[in-house]
Write a protein that holds these residues in place. Structure first.
Motif, short mmCIF file in Angstrom:
data_model
loop_
_atom_site.label_atom_id
_atom_site.label_comp_id
_atom_site.label_asym_id
_atom_site.label_seq_id
_atom_site.Cartn_x
_atom_site.Cartn_y
_atom_site.Cartn_z
N CYS A 103 0.86 -1.18 0.00
CA CYS A 103 0.00 0.00 0.00
C CYS A 103 0.90 1.23 0.00
O CYS A 103 1.76 1.37 0.87
N CYS A 130 0.36 3.53 3.48
CA CYS A 130 0.91 3.18 4.80
C CYS A 130 2.06 2.18 4.71
O CYS A 130 2.65 1.80 5.70
N SER A 147 2.10 -0.95 4.11
CA SER A 147 1.93 -2.31 4.63
C SER A 147 1.63 -3.26 3.47
O SER A 147 1.20 -2.84 2.39
N CYS A 165 -7.32 -0.69 2.06
CA CYS A 165 -6.19 -1.26 2.80
C CYS A 165 -6.66 -1.59 4.21
O CYS A 165 -7.35 -0.78 4.85
N GLN A 220 -4.93 -1.88 6.81
CA GLN A 220 -4.20 -1.10 7.82
C GLN A 220 -4.69 0.34 7.91
O GLN A 220 -4.99 0.83 8.99
N CYS A 221 -4.76 1.00 6.76
CA CYS A 221 -5.02 2.45 6.80
C CYS A 221 -6.38 2.83 6.23
O CYS A 221 -6.74 4.02 6.25
ZN ZN Z 1 -2.52 1.25 3.75
#
Ligand code: ZN
Length: 242
Positions: free
Chosen positions: A199, A202, A204, A223, A225-226
């Motif tokens: 990504c 972020c 990840s 994503c 994560q973000c």
């Molecule tokens: Zn991300």
């Protein structure tokens, strides 16, 4: 590609441009203010020089008045002469007059010194004034340039805001809500590419299955994560119109 995703990408591109221009414009007042510092410095120097001059002129006037007072003193003392009866009184008056004359001589010496100093300081004023004028012209030119820049940017922003409005209008309400939320929370970046399964928002790792989905571009992927919306640039044959 999913047309909604395409519009989201366009929205992000437009928002990124808007954000950048907004930042540039927000910095302008500060830039103008700090551009003023050289001018302020020169103005301060001139003000100080003029202050010193005014002080010296006042001192000179005070000395002149003192001399005048002492001259009065002499006249008054001398006016007693016709009434004098004794040699002793006569001598006393002349002694007093001599003392005052001596005092006047000292005052006049001081005045002369002061006049020399004044003349020397006065000579410097035109140079200070010229420097001030030059700095003022420099600053005015800089300010005009910055203001023109702000105006130009504002015009560009108007176009971009219209484009943003149009792009946002074509996006489903729920999706637009998601975009806005992530945009606010994630440093004005809600739609990002993935590169080598990473990504770009972020950094990840994206799971292989999701990478496939993102590359297909048929669904909206976020994503984990973000929460940014992901897309695959190479596969978006229909390039984002600029
Ligand atoms: Zn991300």
């Amino acid at each position: 590609m999913n047309p909604q995703l395409q519009r989201l990408i366009e929205l992000q591109n437009t928002d990124s441009e808007i954000t950048e221009l907004d930042r540039g414009n927000a910095a302008i007042p500060q830039q103008i203010e700090s551009g003023k510092s050289d001018l302020k410095e020169k103005q301060e120097e001139l003000k100080q020089a003029e202050g010193v001059l005014a002080e010296l002129q006042k001192k000179r006037k005070d000395l002149e008045m003192e001399v005048a007072t002492e001259n009065d003193h002499i006249a008054k003392t001398k006016s007693k002469l016709p009434a004098v009866k004794t040699n002793k009184e006569y001598t006393a008056i002349l002694t007093e007059v001599d003392a005052v004359k001596e005092k006047i001589s000292v005052l006049e010496d001081k005045e002369l010194e002061l006049m020399e100093e004044l003349e020397e300081k006065e000579k410097r004023i035109p140079a200070f004034k010229a420097q001030c004028k030059e700095e003022e012209e420099n600053f005015n030119a800089y300010k005009a340039k910055k203001e023109a820049e702000a105006k130009r940017t504002e015009e560009e922003l108007e176009v971009l805001r219209a484009r943003r409005h149009a792009a946002a209008g074509g996006i489903e309400e729920k999706l637009l809500g998601q975009y806005n939320k992530v945009f606010k929370a994630r440093d004005s970046l809600a739609v990002v590419t993935i590169k080598e399964n990473i990504c770009q928002g972020c950094h990840s790792q994206i799971l292989p299955q999701q990478v496939i989905d993102v590359k297909m571009g048929e669904t909206i992927n976020q994503c984990e994560q973000c929460s940014r919306i992901l897309y695959w640039e190479e596969t978006s044959e229909t390039a984002v119109p600029k």
